[in-house]
Design a protein around this motif. Structure first.
Motif, PDB file in Angstrom:
ATOM      1  N   GLN A  58       6.907  15.264   2.073  1.00  0.00           N
ATOM      2  CA  GLN A  58       5.454  15.100   1.695  1.00  0.00           C
ATOM      3  C   GLN A  58       4.729  14.244   2.224  1.00  0.00           C
ATOM      4  OE1 GLN A  58       5.074  15.748  -2.685  1.00  0.00           O
ATOM      5  NE2 GLN A  58       7.416  15.594  -2.730  1.00  0.00           N
ATOM      6  N   ILE A  59       5.440  12.922   2.645  1.00  0.00           N
ATOM      7  CA  ILE A  59       4.741  11.818   3.095  1.00  0.00           C
ATOM      8  C   ILE A  59       4.267  12.019   4.452  1.00  0.00           C
ATOM      9  CG2 ILE A  59       6.417  10.612   3.941  1.00  0.00           C
ATOM     10  CD1 ILE A  59       5.219   8.063   2.808  1.00  0.00           C
ATOM     11  N   TRP A  60       4.750  13.042   5.056  1.00  0.00           N
ATOM     12  CA  TRP A  60       4.506  13.050   6.782  1.00  0.00           C
ATOM     13  C   TRP A  60       2.797  13.422   6.651  1.00  0.00           C
ATOM     14  CZ3 TRP A  60       8.387  16.309   9.990  1.00  0.00           C
ATOM     15  CH2 TRP A  60       9.634  15.733   9.763  1.00  0.00           C
ATOM     16  N   ASP A  61       2.322  14.335   5.968  1.00  0.00           N
ATOM     17  CA  ASP A  61       0.967  14.800   5.772  1.00  0.00           C
ATOM     18  C   ASP A  61      -0.138  13.694   5.639  1.00  0.00           C
ATOM     19  OD1 ASP A  61       1.531  17.323   6.444  1.00  0.00           O
ATOM     20  OD2 ASP A  61       1.807  18.057   3.996  1.00  0.00           O
TER      21      ASP A  61
ATOM     22  N   PRO B  50      10.335   3.969  -4.438  1.00  0.00           N
ATOM     23  CA  PRO B  50       9.572   3.049  -3.156  1.00  0.00           C
ATOM     24  C   PRO B  50       9.894   1.752  -3.049  1.00  0.00           C
ATOM     25  CG  PRO B  50       8.163   3.720  -5.259  1.00  0.00           C
ATOM     26  CD  PRO B  50       9.381   4.537  -5.510  1.00  0.00           C
ATOM     27  N   SER B  51      10.272   1.067  -4.343  1.00  0.00           N
ATOM     28  CA  SER B  51      10.511  -0.407  -4.255  1.00  0.00           C
ATOM     29  C   SER B  51      11.801  -0.536  -3.302  1.00  0.00           C
ATOM     30  CB  SER B  51      10.729  -0.889  -5.586  1.00  0.00           C
ATOM     31  OG  SER B  51      11.724  -0.263  -6.209  1.00  0.00           O
ATOM     32  N   LYS B  52      12.680   0.269  -3.365  1.00  0.00           N
ATOM     33  CA  LYS B  52      13.679   0.328  -2.457  1.00  0.00           C
ATOM     34  C   LYS B  52      13.531   0.946  -1.065  1.00  0.00           C
ATOM     35  CE  LYS B  52      18.622   1.634  -1.724  1.00  0.00           C
ATOM     36  NZ  LYS B  52      18.666   1.921  -0.442  1.00  0.00           N
ATOM     37  N   PHE B  53      13.105   2.060  -0.947  1.00  0.00           N
ATOM     38  CA  PHE B  53      13.272   2.646   0.428  1.00  0.00           C
ATOM     39  C   PHE B  53      11.912   2.185   1.249  1.00  0.00           C
ATOM     40  CE2 PHE B  53      15.734   5.640  -1.943  1.00  0.00           C
ATOM     41  CZ  PHE B  53      16.670   6.245  -1.112  1.00  0.00           C
ATOM     42  N   VAL B  54      11.060   1.782   0.761  1.00  0.00           N
ATOM     43  CA  VAL B  54       9.708   1.233   1.495  1.00  0.00           C
ATOM     44  C   VAL B  54      10.110  -0.003   2.294  1.00  0.00           C
ATOM     45  CG1 VAL B  54       7.387   0.304   1.461  1.00  0.00           C
ATOM     46  CG2 VAL B  54       7.914   2.479   0.309  1.00  0.00           C
ATOM     47  N   TYR B  55      10.785  -0.978   1.041  1.00  0.00           N
ATOM     48  CA  TYR B  55      11.072  -2.524   1.897  1.00  0.00           C
ATOM     49  C   TYR B  55      12.158  -2.177   2.596  1.00  0.00           C
ATOM     50  CZ  TYR B  55       7.318  -3.699  -1.181  1.00  0.00           C
ATOM     51  OH  TYR B  55       5.978  -3.909  -1.973  1.00  0.00           O
TER      52      TYR B  55
ATOM     53  N   GLU C 175       0.652  -1.303   0.102  1.00  0.00           N
ATOM     54  CA  GLU C 175       0.057  -0.050  -0.113  1.00  0.00           C
ATOM     55  C   GLU C 175       0.870   1.380   0.012  1.00  0.00           C
ATOM     56  OE1 GLU C 175      -3.318   2.162  -0.519  1.00  0.00           O
ATOM     57  OE2 GLU C 175      -3.192   0.020  -0.488  1.00  0.00           O
ATOM     58  N   MET C 176       2.000   1.278   0.799  1.00  0.00           N
ATOM     59  CA  MET C 176       2.990   2.375   0.829  1.00  0.00           C
ATOM     60  C   MET C 176       3.499   2.700  -0.341  1.00  0.00           C
ATOM     61  SD  MET C 176       3.479   4.602   3.131  1.00  0.00           S
ATOM     62  CE  MET C 176       2.922   4.087   4.518  1.00  0.00           C
ATOM     63  N   VAL C 177       4.165   1.659  -1.219  1.00  0.00           N
ATOM     64  CA  VAL C 177       4.626   1.804  -2.747  1.00  0.00           C
ATOM     65  C   VAL C 177       3.557   2.462  -3.490  1.00  0.00           C
ATOM     66  CG1 VAL C 177       5.302   0.498  -4.590  1.00  0.00           C
ATOM     67  CG2 VAL C 177       6.068  -0.071  -2.310  1.00  0.00           C
ATOM     68  N   LYS C 178       2.224   2.012  -3.369  1.00  0.00           N
ATOM     69  CA  LYS C 178       1.037   2.635  -4.143  1.00  0.00           C
ATOM     70  C   LYS C 178       1.031   4.114  -4.148  1.00  0.00           C
ATOM     71  CE  LYS C 178      -1.763  -1.611  -4.936  1.00  0.00           C
ATOM     72  NZ  LYS C 178      -3.061  -2.092  -4.319  1.00  0.00           N
ATOM     73  N   ILE C 179       1.076   4.612  -2.763  1.00  0.00           N
ATOM     74  CA  ILE C 179       0.764   5.986  -2.513  1.00  0.00           C
ATOM     75  C   ILE C 179       1.896   7.125  -2.363  1.00  0.00           C
ATOM     76  CG2 ILE C 179      -1.496   5.222  -1.341  1.00  0.00           C
ATOM     77  CD1 ILE C 179      -0.121   5.984   1.352  1.00  0.00           C
ATOM     78  N   TRP C 180       3.360   6.240  -2.605  1.00  0.00           N
ATOM     79  CA  TRP C 180       4.515   6.985  -2.396  1.00  0.00           C
ATOM     80  C   TRP C 180       4.746   8.260  -3.060  1.00  0.00           C
ATOM     81  CZ3 TRP C 180       7.642   6.053   1.462  1.00  0.00           C
ATOM     82  CH2 TRP C 180       8.987   6.502   1.543  1.00  0.00           C
ATOM     83  N   PRO C 181       4.729   9.448  -2.332  1.00  0.00           N
ATOM     84  CA  PRO C 181       4.686  10.726  -2.992  1.00  0.00           C
ATOM     85  C   PRO C 181       6.249  11.135  -3.286  1.00  0.00           C
ATOM     86  CG  PRO C 181       4.244  11.169  -0.697  1.00  0.00           C
ATOM     87  CD  PRO C 181       4.480   9.565  -0.946  1.00  0.00           C
ATOM     88  N   GLU C 182       7.280  10.656  -2.612  1.00  0.00           N
ATOM     89  CA  GLU C 182       8.610  11.155  -2.773  1.00  0.00           C
ATOM     90  C   GLU C 182       9.056  10.933  -4.048  1.00  0.00           C
ATOM     91  OE1 GLU C 182       9.535  13.177  -0.117  1.00  0.00           O
ATOM     92  OE2 GLU C 182       7.757  12.664   1.073  1.00  0.00           O
ATOM     93  N   CYS C 183      10.260  11.727  -4.320  1.00  0.00           N
ATOM     94  CA  CYS C 183      10.774  11.327  -5.533  1.00  0.00           C
ATOM     95  C   CYS C 183      11.891  10.153  -5.413  1.00  0.00           C
ATOM     96  CB  CYS C 183      11.602  12.271  -6.120  1.00  0.00           C
ATOM     97  SG  CYS C 183      12.808  12.855  -4.911  1.00  0.00           S
ATOM     98  N   THR C 184      11.969   9.686  -4.278  1.00  0.00           N
ATOM     99  CA  THR C 184      12.656   8.218  -4.318  1.00  0.00           C
ATOM    100  C   THR C 184      12.117   7.108  -4.764  1.00  0.00           C
ATOM    101  OG1 THR C 184      12.065   8.437  -2.009  1.00  0.00           O
ATOM    102  CG2 THR C 184      14.207   9.310  -2.583  1.00  0.00           C
TER     103      THR C 184
END
Length: 600
Positions: free
Chosen positions: A293-296, A232-237, A221-230
């Protein structure tokens, strides 16, 4: 049918067994379908009779059989060996039997089971697949195979069809890598590695279960909504894996103490680690110099603060059990110090990445025989020990090359010496450098000239340079490339020159200004890729792009061709090249001066 293949090698006996150890304990290194393995049992044995030979197959393991001891005894009988109970006899170490559970990378895939016979009498290791047929596993060879060192040859024996994918994988992937490990082991025999084991401080099977649970719970779910420019497949997991590790550490501590640990994540970045730990029932706060951005997008119970941490008495956390530093950059060397001075019971978890000194400057390597990373880890470990911590190191399973963490959760001194150690820590800080002890006026500031990160992230890609400087550089380089060029015939892109040659023609003050914006001349040239072609360290004027070139370069899944912007910006070549633009008004992707832009 039986397969036999030999490969010449200079591996020694000890390096052969080093390779065997990697293949058994870290099968995921070569088998990308695996996450890892779990050792169910290991026993030392001896042959029943002198003419003993291993059978070609073993009975299948019963996955529902909770009493592995009975299976072990049946297995040993089938293999023609018995338990060796006299461990004082060296011969008892020459033959061992293992049962491994292979854990698939995909949590929904079936697990597999292998019996492994390590036979040092013949310098061979035999792998039996004992996975029940109904399990239908696809993560390891289904047949028996043997690796043996004999007369400077690595021999691969197997009972299978030579055309099978598993046999080809053994032959073309496993065997060359096996030899490479052994030869590397011979070359590295004198090297000391700071941390070689993975997940040594937590139960691997529990980690495997919890990681996959959290991955399903938060990751997708976090990968789907990831708003950062980084990515997500790396940073989330990666943060899911770090959270898994920390949670298992805390669960072990919680078994001994009734209260749940509390935490502060210094340099929390996107705050995902704070989000997962809080959602799993632990109270804590994340602090970073910049809001993301994701803090909100997090719920109100996720505590995140945007403020600068300057190491001082005013930035201690006496009511917190754990200080976390996850890629905490310039705060990295301060994490054990802040934990040590917050309270006697405060611990820390630290995952260093970029190397910094106490004052916020970049750490410089002292010993050229070591990498900067390994030397910095040793430096942080020594610093943590000087702060009074018993320090453990472990290697995490995360998608990063910087994956060794340090954990300080006990002190080397009794509680009554706490005040003395706080004074000793200040002396360590003062000795580290650089700067004299702080004055009485600023007694609560531990290092007067500490340079924290700027609250506003500076853009450092040469895009903020004054336009007049950019234009000056472009004109200088263009004139140099076209100098002495034959402009009487076909359109000329000028000469091809090394970028270092261009550096010599530019004024030092202009070069210094570009360098301060990170990247220097090469970055500026690449920012103007519509004018210059930069490849393999050489520069030339680019042939202008046609409309068809632009359309062909657009990826179908990125943008629709109907939205391609053409004739939007002036054509640099039309207005600046001595021969103008070689393309026609309608064919050039840029705007020629006699085209009415409003009509497009």
């Amino acid at each position: 049918m039986n397969q036999y293949y030999s490969f010449h090698t200079l591996m020694s006996s000890s390096s052969f067994w080093d390779s065997v150890n990697i293949l058994i304990t870290k099968p995921n290194v070569i088998n990308k379908r695996l996450w890892g393995c779990k050792l169910i049992f290991k026993c030392y044995c001896k042959p029943i009779n002198p003419n003993w030979k291993l059978p070609l197959k073993c009975s299948l393991f019963d996955c529902d059989r909770t009493d592995s001891d009975s299976y072990k005894m049946d297995l040993l009988k089938e293999l023609g060996v018995v338990l060796c109970t006299d461990f004082g006899i060296k011969a008892c170490k020459n033959l061992s039997i293992l049962l491994l559970e292979l854990l698939p990378k995909s949590y929904t895939s079936h697990r597999a089971y292998q019996v492994i016979c390590i036979n040092k009498y013949e310098e061979s290791v035999t792998f039996y697949n004992v996975t029940p047929v109904e399990v239908n596993q696809n993560i390891c060879p289904e047949f028996t195979f043997i690796l043996q060192l004999k007369n400077n040859y690595i021999i691969l024996k197997s009972i299978c069809d030579s055309a099978s994918k598993s046999y080809q994988w053994l032959l073309n992937s496993v065997l060359p890598q096996f030899v490479k490990w052994g030869e590397k082991s011979s070359n590295d025999s004198k090297r000391q590695h700071i941390c070689t084991e993975s997940l040594a401080l937590v139960p691997e099977d529990e980690y495997y279960k919890k990681y996959n649970t959290l991955k399903l719970k938060y990751g997708k779910e976090m990968v789907k909504i990831w708003p950062e420019c980084t990515d997500p497949s790396k940073f989330v997991y990666e943060d899911v894996a770090i959270a898994t590790y920390i949670l298992l550490l805390w669960e072990n501590i919680q078994n001994a103490h009734s209260n749940k640990p509390t935490f502060v994540d210094l340099g929390c970045g996107n705050g995902l680690l704070v989000y997962i730990l809080t959602s799993e029932g632990y109270y804590g706060v994340g602090i970073d110099v910049r809001k993301r951005q994701i803090w909100d997008m997090y719920t109100n119970n996720i505590k995140l603060e945007e403020r600068t941490i300057v190491p001082s008495d005013s930035n201690l956390f006496p009511n917190t059990n754990w200080i976390i530093g996850n890629h905490s950059d310039e705060l990295t060397p301060w994490i054990p110090v802040i934990a040590a001075r917050s309270s006697y019971k405060c611990n820390f978890f630290l995952l260093p990445c970029c190397a910094y000194n106490f004052d916020g400057s970049k750490y410089q390597r002292q010993n050229s025989s070591k990498s900067q990373y390994s030397e910095y880890l040793e430096y942080i470990k020594k610093l943590s020990e000087n702060c009074g911590f018993k320090v453990n190191m472990d290697r995490l399973k995360i998608p990063s090359t910087k994956r060794i963490c340090l954990i300080g959760k006990e002190r080397t001194y009794p509680l009554e010496d706490y005040d003395n150690y706080c004074g000793l820590i200040q002396k360590i800080i003062n000795q580290e450098d650089i700067l004299p002890p702080t004055s009485d006026k600023n007694a609560n500031i531990w290092l007067k000239d500490f340079k924290p990160r700027q609250q506003t992230e500076r853009v450092k890609n040469c895009t903020q340079i004054d336009k007049s400087i950019v234009q000056f550089v472009i004109n200088c380089i263009t004139a140099y490339l076209l100098k002495d060029a034959d402009l009487s015939n076909s359109w000329c892109p000028g000469k091809l020159v090394d970028i270092n040659e261009l550096v010599s023609i530019l004024p030092p003050d202009k070069l210094k200004h570009m360098k301060s914006e990170c990247g220097g001349l090469q970055t500026l040239l690449k920012n103007n890729h519509h004018i210059f072609k930069v490849q393999n360290g050489k520069v030339q004027l680019r042939y202008p792009k046609t409309i068809d070139d632009v359309k062909h370069a657009i990826k179908p899944n990125k943008s629709k061709q109907a939205n391609i912007k053409i004739h939007q910006k002036p054509c640099w070549f039309y207005n600046n090249h001595p021969q103008g633009c070689p393309l026609t008004d309608n064919n050039c992707s840029f705007l020629h001066s006699n085209i009415n832009k409003d009509s497009k």
